[in-house]
Design a protein around this motif. Structure first.
Motif, PDB file in Angstrom:
ATOM      1  N   THR A 152       2.173  25.304 -61.608  1.00 13.52           N
ATOM      2  CA  THR A 152       2.882  26.204 -62.368  1.00 13.52           C
ATOM      3  C   THR A 152       2.491  27.499 -62.279  1.00 13.52           C
ATOM      4  O   THR A 152       1.348  27.901 -62.331  1.00 13.52           O
ATOM      5  CB  THR A 152       2.783  25.588 -63.843  1.00 13.52           C
ATOM      6  N   TYR A 153       3.350  28.645 -62.044  1.00 12.93           N
ATOM      7  CA  TYR A 153       3.229  29.907 -61.636  1.00 12.93           C
ATOM      8  C   TYR A 153       3.567  30.496 -63.361  1.00 12.93           C
ATOM      9  O   TYR A 153       4.618  30.364 -63.800  1.00 12.93           O
ATOM     10  CB  TYR A 153       3.757  30.487 -60.600  1.00 12.93           C
ATOM     11  N   ILE A 154       2.569  31.547 -63.795  1.00 16.06           N
ATOM     12  CA  ILE A 154       2.837  32.333 -64.957  1.00 16.06           C
ATOM     13  C   ILE A 154       2.319  33.665 -64.580  1.00 16.06           C
ATOM     14  O   ILE A 154       1.265  33.880 -64.262  1.00 16.06           O
ATOM     15  CB  ILE A 154       2.036  31.762 -66.130  1.00 16.06           C
ATOM     16  N   THR A 155       3.212  34.793 -64.874  1.00 13.92           N
ATOM     17  CA  THR A 155       2.895  36.074 -64.688  1.00 13.92           C
ATOM     18  C   THR A 155       2.429  36.403 -66.175  1.00 13.92           C
ATOM     19  O   THR A 155       3.046  36.626 -66.979  1.00 13.92           O
ATOM     20  CB  THR A 155       3.900  36.881 -64.076  1.00 13.92           C
ATOM     21  N   ILE A 156       1.256  37.142 -66.087  1.00 15.17           N
ATOM     22  CA  ILE A 156       0.874  37.921 -67.422  1.00 15.17           C
ATOM     23  C   ILE A 156       0.392  39.196 -66.864  1.00 15.17           C
ATOM     24  O   ILE A 156       0.021  39.433 -65.745  1.00 15.17           O
ATOM     25  CB  ILE A 156      -0.364  37.042 -68.046  1.00 15.17           C
ATOM     26  N   PRO A 157       0.251  40.177 -68.015  1.00 18.31           N
ATOM     27  CA  PRO A 157      -0.234  41.472 -67.574  1.00 18.31           C
ATOM     28  C   PRO A 157      -1.598  41.735 -67.439  1.00 18.31           C
ATOM     29  O   PRO A 157      -2.154  40.880 -68.415  1.00 18.31           O
ATOM     30  CB  PRO A 157       0.207  42.338 -69.130  1.00 18.31           C
ATOM     31  N   SER A 158      -2.120  42.316 -66.562  1.00 15.98           N
ATOM     32  CA  SER A 158      -3.631  42.328 -66.341  1.00 15.98           C
ATOM     33  C   SER A 158      -4.131  43.240 -67.574  1.00 15.98           C
ATOM     34  O   SER A 158      -5.436  42.849 -67.861  1.00 15.98           O
ATOM     35  CB  SER A 158      -4.000  43.206 -64.908  1.00 15.98           C
ATOM     36  N   GLY A 159      -3.440  43.919 -68.192  1.00 13.91           N
ATOM     37  CA  GLY A 159      -4.313  44.846 -69.195  1.00 13.91           C
ATOM     38  C   GLY A 159      -4.945  46.053 -68.582  1.00 13.91           C
ATOM     39  O   GLY A 159      -5.338  46.937 -69.554  1.00 13.91           O
ATOM     40  N   PHE A 160      -4.988  46.261 -67.332  1.00 12.21           N
ATOM     41  CA  PHE A 160      -5.773  47.319 -66.588  1.00 12.21           C
ATOM     42  C   PHE A 160      -4.668  48.596 -66.656  1.00 12.21           C
ATOM     43  O   PHE A 160      -3.589  48.555 -65.830  1.00 12.21           O
ATOM     44  CB  PHE A 160      -6.207  47.257 -65.472  1.00 12.21           C
ATOM     45  N   THR A 161      -5.046  49.834 -67.205  1.00 11.08           N
ATOM     46  CA  THR A 161      -4.092  50.824 -67.254  1.00 11.08           C
ATOM     47  C   THR A 161      -4.319  51.814 -66.091  1.00 11.08           C
ATOM     48  O   THR A 161      -3.522  52.754 -65.914  1.00 11.08           O
ATOM     49  CB  THR A 161      -3.806  51.297 -68.710  1.00 11.08           C
ATOM     50  N   LYS A 162      -5.390  51.602 -65.550  1.00 12.41           N
ATOM     51  CA  LYS A 162      -5.764  52.681 -64.369  1.00 12.41           C
ATOM     52  C   LYS A 162      -6.301  51.602 -63.189  1.00 12.41           C
ATOM     53  O   LYS A 162      -6.746  50.688 -63.496  1.00 12.41           O
ATOM     54  CB  LYS A 162      -6.858  53.648 -64.887  1.00 12.41           C
TER      55      LYS A 162
END
Length: 460
Positions: A152-162
């Motif tokens: 199962t593949y799930i895309t999530i934001p990394s949270g790294f803004t830079k």
């Protein structure tokens, strides 16, 4: 000499002998606890993979006889690399002297000893092996009690803004009993990204769960989500074309690049494409897997690249076919050529339940060959990574060769069905041949131009 003098002399000798016996007695506090701290407590403590804690005498004593059996047979601590090839900084195997100490302690009745002889307790990190600067969490996932779950593949934001260089990565499953593996890719963010949507390749299977021979393969395949929506894309579109960055499998420690003064880059705003492989255990559970990262204080000059390739023949049922009852089937090898000077730092052979052994060999431009890793007794329950004490310098033009054998006979205690034909596939009852490894290269080297070879997309 008077009787009194003889008695006095006898008492002195007896007292001295008793004192010598006491000082030479093997005890937990003086002799066994230091071994536990060095080689066992990393797993044997509350919240970690082992089912019992060896932090104190009280928690260890009930397991004394089992500990003796496990260490004397070298079943524990788990370590499978042939000591003739390579020196590894995470070698947890016991020396013969350490084994003898534990055996003597148990045979003597497992005495506790004196608290003053004990070393100070190790201050283990709470909940993590590393101390993460950043923690990213997956959404809760409902794992059913039964069935075959595709990757199962799930895309999530990394949270790294830079742009951020990460120096170590630890993946902690919420419920290890149902998590076969976790890996992730770093994908540049695109406007059409859908977060937290589980999708998987819809693979037709027979009543035993084996993928049908005419199951869809190729570069562009259909994925489905929990609502039955169909998404058609290439693997490059799914993962962003990036390299696989880290993994969790039972027994593997965090990936730590700090000792090599290297790191991996997470570009600003990037997403994590997480590949989850769940194996139901008979009970419906909710899993929340987390990722911990440590962050570089300044930009490194060197970066880490992870390679996870299989032989191209893995998907060919004529060339990758393990017959029923075959106890020593040889896989097609993986052969790669290095196009850059690299430093090899970490190895991890990966197979499934029929995996028997795997060997990594380098042949240098001079023609000289060297075995760099040999795992003669592969164990699916403990898929260890092997960290070299010193990076191995590999010049451009060197050739990497990995070969493996499989045991599909009834002699293999892990074999679910020795009467079954076994082919390459993603489930544990299918097979893989993945010689993972990490290399370090200068920061500006293109990861896609480090090696060449006839390969298939790897997995876990």
């Amino acid at each position: 000499m008077s009787v009194m003098k003889l008695l006095s002399a006898g008492l002195i000798v007896a007292a001295a002998a008793a004192a010598a016996s006491t000082s030479s007695q093997v005890t937990f506090d003086k002799d066994v606890l230091p071994i536990m701290q060095q080689k066992c407590q990393n797993c044997h403590r509350t919240g970690e993979v082992a089912p019992m804690s060896f932090l104190t005498y009280e928690s260890t004593r009930p397991w004394a006889k089992a500990v003796k059996t496990a260490v004397a047979s070298r079943k524990m601590p788990p370590w499978f690399a042939d000591p003739r090839y390579g020196h590894f900084k995470n070698d947890m195997s016991l020396t013969q002297s350490q084994i003898d100490t534990i055996v003597k302690w148990v045979d003597a009745g497992a005495p506790e000893g004196k608290a003053k002889d004990a070393p100070p307790p190790v201050k283990w990190p709470e909940g993590w092996t590393i101390k993460p600067d950043v923690v990213v969490s997956m959404p809760p996932y409902q794992v059913p009690a039964k069935g075959v779950l595709e990757w199962t593949y799930i895309t999530i934001p990394s949270g790294f803004t830079k742009d951020t260089w990460i120096t170590s990565i630890e993946i902690r499953p919420g419920d290890p009993s149902v998590v076969h593996h976790v890996v992730f890719y770093i994908k540049p963010h695109t406007p059409d990204t859908v977060y937290n949507r589980p999708i998987w390749y819809d693979t037709p299977r027979d009543d035993k769960g084996v993928a049908l021979k005419d199951a869809p393969r190729g570069t562009k395949r259909q994925l489905v989500d929990a609502d039955g929506n169909i998404v058609t894309m290439t693997n490059t579109e799914l993962t962003g074309g990036g390299t696989l960055e880290a993994l969790y499998v039972p027994g593997i420690p965090p990936m730590d690049f700090r000792i090599h003064n290297a790191a991996k880059l997470v570009p600003a705003g990037a997403d994590l494409v997480v590949q989850m492989h769940y194996t139901p255990n008979g009970k419906a559970v909710t899993d929340v897997t987390k990722f911990g990262f440590t962050v570089a204080k300044e930009e490194p000059q060197r970066k880490v690249v992870t390679f996870v390739q299989q032989p191209a023949e893995i998907g060919d049922r004529e060339k990758f076919h393990i017959p029923p009852g075959d106890g020593n089937w040889a896989s097609p090898p993986l052969d790669l050529t290095f196009l850059e000077d690299v430093e090899m730092t970490w190895f991890m052979p990966h197979m499934h339940l029929r995996g028997k052994d795997m060997t990594y060999t380098l042949t240098y431009p001079t023609g000289e060959s060297q075995i760099i890793l040999n795992v003669p007794h592969y164990n699916f329950e403990w898929q260890l990574g092997y960290d070299l004490e010193k990076p191995l310098m590999v010049p451009k033009g060197s050739k990497f060769h990995a070969d493996a054998h499989y045991d599909n006979s009834s002699n293999n205690p892990f074999n679910p069905d020795p009467t079954q034909d076994v082919y390459g596939g993603e489930q544990t009852f299918e097979e893989m041949m993945v010689p993972w490894f990490n290399v370090i290269v200068p920061r500006d080297v293109d990861p896609k131009k480090i090696v060449k070879g006839k390969i298939s997309r790897g997995g876990a």
